[in-house]
Design an enzyme around this catalytic site. Structure first.
Site, PDB file in Angstrom:
ATOM      1  N   GLU A  21     105.516   3.227 -35.716  1.00  0.00           N
ATOM      2  CA  GLU A  21     105.482   3.406 -34.266  1.00  0.00           C
ATOM      3  C   GLU A  21     106.810   3.097 -33.598  1.00  0.00           C
ATOM      4  O   GLU A  21     107.407   2.036 -33.816  1.00  0.00           O
ATOM      5  CB  GLU A  21     104.391   2.532 -33.644  1.00  0.00           C
ATOM      6  CG  GLU A  21     102.991   3.111 -33.777  1.00  0.00           C
ATOM      7  CD  GLU A  21     102.044   2.588 -32.723  1.00  0.00           C
ATOM      8  OE1 GLU A  21     102.382   2.662 -31.524  1.00  0.00           O
ATOM      9  OE2 GLU A  21     100.963   2.107 -33.104  1.00  0.00           O
ATOM     10  N   ARG A  22     107.227   4.028 -32.775  1.00  0.00           N
ATOM     11  CA  ARG A  22     108.373   3.833 -31.899  1.00  0.00           C
ATOM     12  C   ARG A  22     108.056   2.702 -30.910  1.00  0.00           C
ATOM     13  O   ARG A  22     106.958   2.622 -30.374  1.00  0.00           O
ATOM     14  CB  ARG A  22     108.637   5.136 -31.131  1.00  0.00           C
ATOM     15  CG  ARG A  22     109.753   5.100 -30.126  1.00  0.00           C
ATOM     16  CD  ARG A  22     109.850   6.392 -29.359  1.00  0.00           C
ATOM     17  NE  ARG A  22     108.722   6.621 -28.461  1.00  0.00           N
ATOM     18  CZ  ARG A  22     108.698   7.521 -27.485  1.00  0.00           C
ATOM     19  NH1 ARG A  22     109.738   8.316 -27.303  1.00  0.00           N
ATOM     20  NH2 ARG A  22     107.643   7.664 -26.730  1.00  0.00           N
ATOM     21  N   ASN A  29      94.813   4.055 -28.361  1.00  0.00           N
ATOM     22  CA  ASN A  29      94.017   2.858 -28.603  1.00  0.00           C
ATOM     23  C   ASN A  29      94.156   1.863 -27.458  1.00  0.00           C
ATOM     24  O   ASN A  29      93.208   1.146 -27.119  1.00  0.00           O
ATOM     25  CB  ASN A  29      94.424   2.207 -29.924  1.00  0.00           C
ATOM     26  CG  ASN A  29      93.936   2.993 -31.125  1.00  0.00           C
ATOM     27  OD1 ASN A  29      92.903   3.648 -31.083  1.00  0.00           O
ATOM     28  ND2 ASN A  29      94.692   2.937 -32.218  1.00  0.00           N
ATOM     29  N   CYS A  31      99.295   5.390 -24.900  1.00  0.00           N
ATOM     30  CA  CYS A  31      98.777   4.745 -26.103  1.00  0.00           C
ATOM     31  C   CYS A  31      97.265   4.967 -26.117  1.00  0.00           C
ATOM     32  O   CYS A  31      96.555   4.460 -25.247  1.00  0.00           O
ATOM     33  CB  CYS A  31      99.112   3.257 -26.079  1.00  0.00           C
ATOM     34  SG  CYS A  31      98.434   2.337 -27.474  1.00  0.00           S
ATOM     35  N   CYS A  61      97.119   3.908 -34.881  1.00  0.00           N
ATOM     36  CA  CYS A  61      97.776   4.558 -33.740  1.00  0.00           C
ATOM     37  C   CYS A  61      96.851   5.645 -33.247  1.00  0.00           C
ATOM     38  O   CYS A  61      96.558   6.602 -33.972  1.00  0.00           O
ATOM     39  CB  CYS A  61      99.127   5.127 -34.145  1.00  0.00           C
ATOM     40  SG  CYS A  61      99.955   6.006 -32.794  1.00  0.00           S
ATOM     41  N   GLY A  62      96.373   5.512 -32.014  1.00  0.00           N
ATOM     42  CA  GLY A  62      95.400   6.462 -31.476  1.00  0.00           C
ATOM     43  C   GLY A  62      95.959   7.853 -31.249  1.00  0.00           C
ATOM     44  O   GLY A  62      95.394   8.849 -31.707  1.00  0.00           O
ATOM     45  N   THR A  63      97.090   7.936 -30.542  1.00  0.00           N
ATOM     46  CA  THR A  63      97.687   9.253 -30.319  1.00  0.00           C
ATOM     47  C   THR A  63      98.159   9.853 -31.633  1.00  0.00           C
ATOM     48  O   THR A  63      98.207  11.076 -31.784  1.00  0.00           O
ATOM     49  CB  THR A  63      98.855   9.173 -29.310  1.00  0.00           C
ATOM     50  OG1 THR A  63      99.781   8.160 -29.739  1.00  0.00           O
ATOM     51  CG2 THR A  63      98.351   8.853 -27.908  1.00  0.00           C
TER      52      THR A  63
END
Length: 262
Positions: free
Chosen positions: A193-194, A75, A73, A203-205
């Site tokens: 998001e899963r 973030n 993750c 969502c960072g990624t």
């Protein structure tokens, strides 16, 4: 069991952060789910355990809001680095381990953290899922990308859930990002998001995946991309032309600290 925790936000992605070096913690999947459930628990997109490391400043163990162990993750990593800085675990530069990978982070300003990401892989373009033209890249977590010119009104929950649960294409699930290109170096992104099983405020990624794929597809022309997320905050993704060096920067802050009985 009484647990001390910090509630943190990384551009709207929120996390429960626990320092296990100060207190041994052994949480079950149902307990993590309960803590992350909004209204009846603390409420968060995920839970982070900051653990000791023999060689680095700390180790980060991440759990999704459903209580299950999660992949990287972005973030959350930035929040963990800021938490370590504010609690004296590390200085303005931190090195930590997550999911077997080594990460470096820098406190660049007040409540602002820059994180070096792993090298992305598994780029896939121009395939169809549930009627949508899709692209895919793994940036530490799996991300499917869909472009739209109607991002504000797009039904992220319905489309995101359907694609996330497409077990034929994604046996282990996927995060789903809906993108609008707003300039040669700017994007707007909404993410399903899963593990949260809903749209999150950031969502960072996912922001990294959006920036890299957009550059690869020549939808943006810069290697320094500003990504506006659902919270209204901006994440910055900077990368080398060969995408071997990738950095994620943005806000990270402690919202409050407290104790909870589990």
């Amino acid at each position: 069991m009484q647990i001390n925790f910090a509630k943190m936000s990384g551009a709207g992605n929120d996390f429960i952060v626990i320092d296990t070096m100060q207190q041994p913690v052994n949480l079950t999947e149902p307990q993590i789910l309960s803590l992350c459930t909004r209204r009846t628990g603390i409420g968060a997109d995920g839970l982070i355990l900051v653990e000791s490391s023999e060689t680095l400043d700390f180790s980060m163990r991440y759990y999704n809001a459903d209580g299950k162990p999660g992949s990287m993750c972005g973030n959350g990593g930035r929040c963990a680095a800021y938490f370590a800085y504010t609690t004296g675990i590390s200085g303005k530069t931190a090195s930590f381990q997550a999911n077997g990978d080594h990460y470096n982070a820098w406190i660049t300003d007040i409540e602002c953290v820059k994180l070096k990401m792993t090298v992305p892989d598994d780029f896939r373009s121009n395939f169809y899922a549930n009627g949508f033209s899709c692209h895919f890249v793994n940036t530490g977590s799996p991300h499917t990308i869909i472009y739209t010119e109607e991002l504000d009104t797009f039904n992220v929950e319905n489309a995101g859930s359907a694609i996330r649960n497409n077990s034929t294409l994604f046996p282990e699930g996927t995060n789903v990002n809906f993108l609008e290109v707003t300039g040669p170096d700017t994007l707007s992104v909404r993410t399903f998001e899963r593990g949260v099983e809903a749209e999150t405020l950031a969502c960072g990624t996912g922001a990294v995946a959006a920036a890299l794929m957009s550059y690869k597809l020549e939808k943006v022309s810069s290697t320094s991309i500003r990504v506006t997320v659902r919270s209204g905050d901006t994440l910055h993704v900077d990368f080398s032309d060969d995408m071997k060096e990738v950095f994620l920067s943005g806000p990270a802050k402690v919202v409050y600290t407290g104790t909870v009985n589990v």
